[in-house]
Write a protein that holds these residues in place. Structure first.
Motif, PDB file in Angstrom:
ATOM      1  N   MET A   1       0.844  -1.197   0.000  1.00  0.00           N
ATOM      2  CA  MET A   1       0.000   0.000   0.000  1.00  0.00           C
ATOM      3  C   MET A   1       0.879   1.247   0.000  1.00  0.00           C
ATOM      4  SD  MET A   1      -3.222  -0.804   2.520  1.00  0.00           S
ATOM      5  CE  MET A   1      -2.210  -1.316   3.917  1.00  0.00           C
ATOM      6  N   TYR A   2       0.304   2.326  -0.433  1.00  0.00           N
ATOM      7  CA  TYR A   2       1.005   3.613  -0.498  1.00  0.00           C
ATOM      8  C   TYR A   2       0.194   4.656   0.246  1.00  0.00           C
ATOM      9  CZ  TYR A   2       2.876   7.939  -2.575  1.00  0.00           C
ATOM     10  OH  TYR A   2       3.402   9.202  -2.779  1.00  0.00           O
ATOM     11  N   PHE A   3       0.853   5.379   1.166  1.00  0.00           N
ATOM     12  CA  PHE A   3       0.231   6.439   1.948  1.00  0.00           C
ATOM     13  C   PHE A   3       0.827   7.792   1.531  1.00  0.00           C
ATOM     14  CE2 PHE A   3      -0.008   3.393   5.890  1.00  0.00           C
ATOM     15  CZ  PHE A   3      -0.936   2.606   5.226  1.00  0.00           C
ATOM     16  N   PRO A   4       0.367   8.429   0.474  1.00  0.00           N
ATOM     17  CA  PRO A   4       0.905   9.748   0.138  1.00  0.00           C
ATOM     18  C   PRO A   4       0.597  10.744   1.248  1.00  0.00           C
ATOM     19  CG  PRO A   4      -1.071   9.281  -1.147  1.00  0.00           C
ATOM     20  CD  PRO A   4      -0.728   8.019  -0.428  1.00  0.00           C
ATOM     21  N   TYR A   5       1.658  11.407   1.743  1.00  0.00           N
ATOM     22  CA  TYR A   5       1.496  12.386   2.832  1.00  0.00           C
ATOM     23  C   TYR A   5       1.312  13.769   2.220  1.00  0.00           C
ATOM     24  CZ  TYR A   5       2.101  14.401   7.498  1.00  0.00           C
ATOM     25  OH  TYR A   5       1.897  15.057   8.681  1.00  0.00           O
ATOM     26  N   LEU A   6       0.153  14.375   2.497  1.00  0.00           N
ATOM     27  CA  LEU A   6      -0.182  15.679   1.922  1.00  0.00           C
ATOM     28  C   LEU A   6      -0.612  16.635   3.016  1.00  0.00           C
ATOM     29  CD1 LEU A   6      -2.262  14.109  -0.929  1.00  0.00           C
ATOM     30  CD2 LEU A   6      -0.295  15.554  -1.370  1.00  0.00           C
ATOM     31  N   ARG A   7      -0.257  17.907   2.840  1.00  0.00           N
ATOM     32  CA  ARG A   7      -0.826  18.953   3.684  1.00  0.00           C
ATOM     33  C   ARG A   7      -2.137  19.393   3.031  1.00  0.00           C
ATOM     34  NH1 ARG A   7       4.684  19.307   4.920  1.00  0.00           N
ATOM     35  NH2 ARG A   7       4.925  18.613   7.067  1.00  0.00           N
ATOM     36  N   GLY A   8      -3.048  19.904   3.839  1.00  0.00           N
ATOM     37  CA  GLY A   8      -4.373  20.233   3.319  1.00  0.00           C
ATOM     38  C   GLY A   8      -4.427  21.569   2.622  1.00  0.00           C
ATOM     39  N   LYS A   9      -3.455  21.847   1.760  1.00  0.00           N
ATOM     40  CA  LYS A   9      -3.515  23.059   0.954  1.00  0.00           C
ATOM     41  C   LYS A   9      -4.421  22.837  -0.253  1.00  0.00           C
ATOM     42  CE  LYS A   9       0.952  25.189   2.065  1.00  0.00           C
ATOM     43  NZ  LYS A   9       2.204  25.745   1.480  1.00  0.00           N
ATOM     44  N   GLN A  10      -4.871  23.942  -0.829  1.00  0.00           N
ATOM     45  CA  GLN A  10      -5.883  23.875  -1.877  1.00  0.00           C
ATOM     46  C   GLN A  10      -5.520  22.927  -3.013  1.00  0.00           C
ATOM     47  OE1 GLN A  10      -6.512  27.617  -3.867  1.00  0.00           O
ATOM     48  NE2 GLN A  10      -8.260  26.882  -5.047  1.00  0.00           N
ATOM     49  N   PHE A  11      -4.347  23.103  -3.600  1.00  0.00           N
ATOM     50  CA  PHE A  11      -4.032  22.335  -4.799  1.00  0.00           C
ATOM     51  C   PHE A  11      -3.633  20.890  -4.484  1.00  0.00           C
ATOM     52  CE2 PHE A  11      -3.808  26.626  -6.522  1.00  0.00           C
ATOM     53  CZ  PHE A  11      -4.527  26.463  -7.703  1.00  0.00           C
ATOM     54  N   GLU A  12      -3.201  20.636  -3.259  1.00  0.00           N
ATOM     55  CA  GLU A  12      -2.955  19.258  -2.858  1.00  0.00           C
ATOM     56  C   GLU A  12      -4.272  18.503  -2.731  1.00  0.00           C
ATOM     57  OE1 GLU A  12      -0.186  19.013   0.447  1.00  0.00           O
ATOM     58  OE2 GLU A  12       0.748  20.882  -0.199  1.00  0.00           O
ATOM     59  N   LEU A  13      -5.278  19.163  -2.196  1.00  0.00           N
ATOM     60  CA  LEU A  13      -6.598  18.547  -2.068  1.00  0.00           C
ATOM     61  C   LEU A  13      -7.254  18.363  -3.435  1.00  0.00           C
ATOM     62  CD1 LEU A  13      -7.872  20.539   1.032  1.00  0.00           C
ATOM     63  CD2 LEU A  13      -7.088  18.161   0.987  1.00  0.00           C
ATOM     64  N   ILE A  14      -7.078  19.350  -4.309  1.00  0.00           N
ATOM     65  CA  ILE A  14      -7.624  19.224  -5.669  1.00  0.00           C
ATOM     66  C   ILE A  14      -6.959  18.060  -6.399  1.00  0.00           C
ATOM     67  CG2 ILE A  14      -7.840  20.359  -7.915  1.00  0.00           C
ATOM     68  CD1 ILE A  14      -8.101  23.012  -6.431  1.00  0.00           C
ATOM     69  N   ALA A  15      -5.671  17.868  -6.166  1.00  0.00           N
ATOM     70  CA  ALA A  15      -4.963  16.748  -6.802  1.00  0.00           C
ATOM     71  C   ALA A  15      -5.635  15.430  -6.454  1.00  0.00           C
ATOM     72  CB  ALA A  15      -3.500  16.739  -6.373  1.00  0.00           C
ATOM     73  N   LEU A  16      -5.974  15.232  -5.189  1.00  0.00           N
ATOM     74  CA  LEU A  16      -6.640  14.005  -4.779  1.00  0.00           C
ATOM     75  C   LEU A  16      -8.026  13.894  -5.400  1.00  0.00           C
ATOM     76  CD1 LEU A  16      -5.663  13.809  -1.000  1.00  0.00           C
ATOM     77  CD2 LEU A  16      -4.817  12.369  -2.853  1.00  0.00           C
ATOM     78  N   ARG A  17      -8.760  14.997  -5.397  1.00  0.00           N
ATOM     79  CA  ARG A  17     -10.106  14.965  -5.985  1.00  0.00           C
ATOM     80  C   ARG A  17     -10.063  14.591  -7.459  1.00  0.00           C
ATOM     81  NH1 ARG A  17     -12.062  20.779  -4.706  1.00  0.00           N
ATOM     82  NH2 ARG A  17     -13.250  20.370  -6.605  1.00  0.00           N
ATOM     83  N   GLU A  18      -9.110  15.154  -8.194  1.00  0.00           N
ATOM     84  CA  GLU A  18      -9.050  14.893  -9.628  1.00  0.00           C
ATOM     85  C   GLU A  18      -8.510  13.497  -9.942  1.00  0.00           C
ATOM     86  OE1 GLU A  18      -7.192  18.074 -11.764  1.00  0.00           O
ATOM     87  OE2 GLU A  18      -8.662  19.553 -11.076  1.00  0.00           O
ATOM     88  N   LEU A  19      -7.865  12.867  -8.976  1.00  0.00           N
ATOM     89  CA  LEU A  19      -7.382  11.505  -9.181  1.00  0.00           C
ATOM     90  C   LEU A  19      -8.453  10.453  -8.887  1.00  0.00           C
ATOM     91  CD1 LEU A  19      -3.758  11.591  -7.719  1.00  0.00           C
ATOM     92  CD2 LEU A  19      -4.393  11.027 -10.082  1.00  0.00           C
ATOM     93  N   VAL A  20      -9.540  10.862  -8.255  1.00  0.00           N
ATOM     94  CA  VAL A  20     -10.588   9.910  -7.906  1.00  0.00           C
ATOM     95  C   VAL A  20     -11.045   9.131  -9.131  1.00  0.00           C
ATOM     96  CG1 VAL A  20     -13.026   9.769  -7.254  1.00  0.00           C
ATOM     97  CG2 VAL A  20     -11.427  11.022  -5.802  1.00  0.00           C
ATOM     98  N   GLY A  21     -11.163   9.821 -10.275  1.00  0.00           N
ATOM     99  CA  GLY A  21     -11.634   9.180 -11.490  1.00  0.00           C
ATOM    100  C   GLY A  21     -10.596   8.349 -12.206  1.00  0.00           C
ATOM    101  N   LEU A  22      -9.399   8.197 -11.636  1.00  0.00           N
ATOM    102  CA  LEU A  22      -8.321   7.443 -12.294  1.00  0.00           C
ATOM    103  C   LEU A  22      -8.723   6.016 -12.673  1.00  0.00           C
ATOM    104  CD1 LEU A  22      -5.339   7.248 -13.193  1.00  0.00           C
ATOM    105  CD2 LEU A  22      -4.747   6.827 -10.806  1.00  0.00           C
ATOM    106  N   PRO A  23      -9.314   5.174 -11.832  1.00  0.00           N
ATOM    107  CA  PRO A  23      -9.699   5.495 -10.454  1.00  0.00           C
ATOM    108  C   PRO A  23      -8.568   5.170  -9.483  1.00  0.00           C
ATOM    109  CG  PRO A  23     -10.563   3.359 -11.041  1.00  0.00           C
ATOM    110  CD  PRO A  23      -9.819   3.857 -12.257  1.00  0.00           C
ATOM    111  N   LEU A  24      -8.579   5.855  -8.332  1.00  0.00           N
ATOM    112  CA  LEU A  24      -7.701   5.452  -7.249  1.00  0.00           C
ATOM    113  C   LEU A  24      -8.145   4.087  -6.737  1.00  0.00           C
ATOM    114  CD1 LEU A  24      -7.255   8.716  -5.150  1.00  0.00           C
ATOM    115  CD2 LEU A  24      -5.560   7.634  -6.628  1.00  0.00           C
TER     116      LEU A  24
END
Length: 312
Positions: A1-24
């Motif tokens: 498993m992979y645990f990407p460590y992110l701070r809750g800044k705007q573009f870091e959160l958007i990155a996760l949202r836009e990857l949902v459809g990859l799908p993750l």
């Protein structure tokens, strides 16, 4: 498993949202998010989107940085609000760096019932094992013990459900410093974390662990791109830097200078396509520039998609 460590800044959160459809892949990706902004609306939106894709999130409740440092109550409130909305994929997560962190975690876990519902710990204390946490790291409700690589040897026999945390990004003082490096080895953690008795690994992507609220105008634009070539075990990272770096004017031109080198590099190395690379190409073809936050977002997205492909 992979645990990407992110701070809750705007573009870091958007990155996760836009990857949902990859799908993750919920069996491969479980982000750790450290909230850093008092306005949690973007965080709430991201968590709901990830929950819709059945992606669990380790949400840090005792932030080390940012506006929410010392304000765990706001995060606990957010977790309860999300539960009311049917979002049950949040894993309350505690950063452990000092004895004070350890005591807070133990009391909080008891009082809030997380010893039944589940929690996670991220051990940032690089030199000392905090013995008082022993019962909590062995508890079956402790889903993950993510341990900084500098402390892994001392703790790996004591903690179950271990994940390896590394800071692989070579953070330099100025973007122009990367001109001399161009590319370098980033990591082989994806390949060797099981050899360390770990069930997962974690990193800070192409950002690094250092935290800042944001800088001023950029004299140089740098794009950082991880990649792995067929037949090579190493994940490497390439740095693409603008050329017109005498002043902070015209950031769009600087971006396209760096982007042109990136596109050429990707084509020459035959690097497999990703969502982010397709977006980089669109930017280059249309000469569109939406700000440096988008550049960071795409770099993060590319790295997470790369890792998911390697561990799948």
């Amino acid at each position: 498993m992979y645990f990407p460590y992110l701070r809750g800044k705007q573009f870091e959160l958007i990155a996760l949202r836009e990857l949902v459809g990859l799908p993750l892949n919920p069996e491969r990706i479980i982000p750790i998010i450290e909230p850093v902004k008092k306005n949690v609306s973007s965080l709430k939106t991201a968590l709901k989107a990830l929950s819709g894709a059945e992606i669990r999130v380790q949400l840090v409740v005792n932030a080390e940085h940012g506006e929410l440092k010392g304000d765990s109550e706001s995060i606990f409130t957010l977790i309860e609000e999300l539960k009311d909305l049917g979002v049950t994929s949040i894993i309350p997560t505690y950063l452990i760096k000092t004895d004070r962190d350890s005591f807070f975690a133990q009391e909080s876990i008891r009082q809030r019932g997380f010893s039944d519902s589940g929690y996670a710990l991220v051990h940032l204390n690089k030199t000392n094992d905090i013995q008082s946490l022993s019962d909590f790291t062995k508890n079956t409700a402790c889903l993950y013990n993510t341990i900084h690589i500098n402390n892994l040897f001392g703790l790996k026999r004591k903690y179950d459900n271990r994940a390896l945390l590394s800071d692989n990004f070579n953070k330099l003082t100025k973007n122009t410093d990367y001109i001399a490096i161009k590319e370098e080895v980033f990591s082989t953690d994806y390949l060797y974390f099981p050899d360390e008795g770990c069930i997962a690994f974690s990193d800070y992507q192409t950002i690094g662990s250092s935290y800042s609220e944001g800088g001023g105008p950029a004299y140089a634009v740098a794009i950082h791109l991880t990649y792995k070539l067929e037949g090579d075990e190493d994940i490497r990272i390439a740095h693409f830097v603008s050329k017109s770096n005498d002043d902070a004017s015209d950031p769009a031109r600087k971006y396209f200078e760096a982007l042109e080198d990136l596109i050429q590099f990707v084509d020459e190395k035959n690097i497999p396509d990703t969502i982010a690379l397709r977006e980089f190409r669109r930017h280059y073809q249309q000469q569109s520039f939406s700000g440096l936050g988008v550049v960071k977002k795409l770099s993060i997205m590319h790295h997470i998609e790369l890792i998911q492909g390697l561990i799948s």
